[in-house]
Design an enzyme around this catalytic site. Structure first.
Site, PDB file in Angstrom:
ATOM      1  N   HIS A   1     -30.584 -11.402   0.493  1.00  0.00           N
ATOM      2  CA  HIS A   1     -31.804 -10.622   1.157  1.00  0.00           C
ATOM      3  C   HIS A   1     -33.216 -11.615   0.944  1.00  0.00           C
ATOM      4  CE1 HIS A   1     -29.917  -6.780   1.353  1.00  0.00           C
ATOM      5  NE2 HIS A   1     -29.232  -7.108   0.454  1.00  0.00           N
TER       6      HIS A   1
ATOM      7  N   GLU B   1     -35.747 -10.459   2.522  1.00  0.00           N
ATOM      8  CA  GLU B   1     -36.849  -9.770   2.477  1.00  0.00           C
ATOM      9  C   GLU B   1     -36.975  -8.976   1.154  1.00  0.00           C
ATOM     10  OE1 GLU B   1     -33.399  -6.862   2.395  1.00  0.00           O
ATOM     11  OE2 GLU B   1     -33.785  -8.991   2.926  1.00  0.00           O
TER      12      GLU B   1
ATOM     13  N   CYS C   1     -26.988 -10.088   5.150  1.00  0.00           N
ATOM     14  CA  CYS C   1     -26.165  -9.216   4.343  1.00  0.00           C
ATOM     15  C   CYS C   1     -24.940  -8.973   5.031  1.00  0.00           C
ATOM     16  CB  CYS C   1     -26.738  -8.321   3.512  1.00  0.00           C
ATOM     17  SG  CYS C   1     -26.018  -7.284   2.326  1.00  0.00           S
TER      18      CYS C   1
END
Length: 383
Positions: free
Chosen positions: A351, A353, A259
Site C-alpha cells: 500500500h 497510499e 494490492c
C-alpha cells in the site's frame, strides 16, 4: 473485574480464548487474521480490504489516540470483528473527537479484549488463518458446541468475491488538484480515500467506478489511464474484473494496481494466485525493489498472492507481452510487484497510499503520473 462482561473467541479448530466484551455485544463470524502495526488502527478498521475478517492487533495497547472523521479511509468500519489485548481507558490526542470504543459500538462491531493476543498470533502463524467467531452478550450463553458449529458453518475466504459489498454503488468524480494532466478511471474494489487523494494531487481527474462496470464502460469515458484498488476476497473469484483489465490493456490503456489490483493484473497476464498461510498485514513489511536494490518498509494487507517466477523475464501466458517481477517480500519471497515490459502497466502488492505510514513507496504515484505524461508526449510526437 466483576464489572466487565465476558466474551469468548472461538477458532475453527476448536481453540477457545476467554476475555472481556469490547465494542458491540453479540455474535460475529469471519476469518481470524493478525495485523502487526503499532499505529493506524483507524485506517485498518475503515479499510474495505478487511471486510469479512476478524482482525487481531498484535500491539498490546490500542485506542489511546481515539478516532476522528479525518482519518476515516471509507464510509464505515469494515472489519467483521476486533481483538485487542488492552483497550485504552482514556483518549489522549488533540485530534480525537471520540473514543475507539464509541466507533465500534456505533458500527455494530463485536470485539473482545483481555486475551493473550501473543498466544492467538502464534497459533494462527502455526495453524494458518482460519474461521473464527466472537460471542458476547446473549450469544455468550450458547454452549461450546453451538458456538463452534456456528464458526464452522461460516463462509470461507477462499472463493469469495466481496467487491459488491464494498464498492461504491454509483460513480463519482474527484477533481484534479493543481495542474491537470489527465483523467484516470478507478475501479473501486474497496478503495481507500488516501488513494483518491494521492491521484488527484498528481493532477488526475479521478473517476471512481462501481465494481460492475465493463471494459466498454471504461473506454467510453475517454480516460487516460486505469487504476485497480485494493479490496477483499479471492482474486480467483473476480474473473469479470480480470477480463475487464485484459481488454483495457489490449486497448493500450496505462494501468497501475495496488494490492488486489496486483493480484488481478497477475491473473490478467495469465498467472495463477494462491492463498497464503496467514497473510501479510501491518505497516512494517520489508520489500526489495529489484531495480534499485532498495529495501522499502511497506504497509500490507493481503491473504492471497501471485504465483510467478521471481527471476528472469517471462512471456505472459495470456499473450500480453513480457513481464518481470519487480518487487518481492524479504520475509518469505512472496511476489510484491509486477512490471509489464511491452505494455504501460505495473502493480504492487503493498500500500503506497498508507495514511498512517510508512511512506517509502509513495513515489509510485509519481511513476504512474510520469507514465501517463510520457504516453501523451508519444501521441503528440506521432501526430
Amino acid at each position: 473485574m466483576a464489572d466487565f462482561e465476558p466474551a469468548v473467541l472461538v477458532l475453527e479448530d476448536g481453540t477457545r480464548y476467554a476475555g472481556r466484551a469490547y465494542g458491540a455485544r453479540g455474535r460475529t463470524l469471519g476469518e481470524a487474521v493478525f495485523a502487526t502495526g503499532m499505529t493506524g488502527y483507524q485506517e485498518t478498521l475503515t479499510d474495505p480490504s478487511y471486510a469479512g475478517q476478524i482482525v487481531l492487533m498484535t500491539a498490546p495497547h490500542i485506542g489511546n489516540t481515539g478516532t476522528n472523521d479525518v482519518d476515516m479511509e471509507s464510509r464505515r468500519i469494515w472489519v467483521a470483528g476486533f481483538i485487542v489485548r488492552e483497550p485504552s481507558r482514556v483518549v489522549s490526542n488533540f485530534r480525537a473527537t471520540r473514543s475507539l470504543d464509541d466507533d465500534l459500538v456505533d458500527g455494530g462491531i463485536v470485539g473482545i479484549s483481555g486475551i493473550d493476543t501473543r498466544a492467538v498470533t502464534r497459533h494462527i502463524r502455526s495453524a494458518g488463518a482460519m474461521r473464527a467467531g466472537i460471542f458476547s452478550g446473549e450469544e455468550f450463553a450458547l454452549s461450546d458446541a453451538e458456538q463452534l458449529e456456528a464458526v464452522r458453518a461460516a463462509a470461507d475466504m477462499s472463493g469469495r468475491n466481496l467487491s459488491a459489498e464494498v464498492s461504491t454503488p454509483e460513480p463519482y468524480t474527484v477533481q484534479a488538484e493543481g495542474e491537470r494532466i489527465g483523467s484516470v478511471a478507478v475501479l473501486d474494489l474497496g478503495v481507500k480515500k488516501s488513494t483518491l487523494d494521492y491521484l488527484a494531487a498528481r493532477g488526475f481527474d479521478v473517476h471512481v467506478l462501481p465494481h460492475s462496470v465493463t471494459a466498454s464502460d471504461v473506454l467510453a469515458l475517454g480516460v487516460d489511464a486505469l487504476f485497480y484498488s485494493n479490496g477483499p476476497g479471492d482474486p480467483a473469484a473476480s474473473e469479470a474484473h480480470v477480463e475487464l483489465l485484459r481488454e483495457s490493456l489490449r486497448a493500450g490503456l496505462p494501468y497501475f494496481g495496488i494490492c488486489f489490483g496486483n493480484q488481478l493484473l497477475g491473473r490478467a497476464l495469465g498467472f495463477s494466485t494462491y492463498k497464503l498461510p496467514f497473510g501479510h498485514r501491518g505497516i512494517n513489511q520489508p520489500v526489495l525493489d529489484k531495480a534499485t536494490g532498495r529495501v522499502e518498509i511497506t504497509s500490507q494487507n493481503h491473504g492471497f498472492a501471485v504465483d510467478a517466477p521471481l527471476e528472469g523475464i517471462i512471456d505472459s501466458p495470456a499473450g500480453l507481452g513480457r513481464v518481470k517481477v519487480s518487487h518481492f517480500s524479504l520475509n518469505d519471497n512472496v511476489v510484491e510487484g509486477l512490471n509489464c515490459l511491452d505494455l504501460k502497466a505495473f502493480s504492487v502488492q503493498y500500500h503506497p497510499e498508507a495514511a498512517a505510514g510508512p511512506h517509502d513507496a509513495n513515489y509510485l504515484f509519481d511513476r504512474f503520473r510520469d507514465m501517463v505524461i510520457e504516453l501523451h508526449s508519444e501521441k503528440e510526437g506521432a501526430e
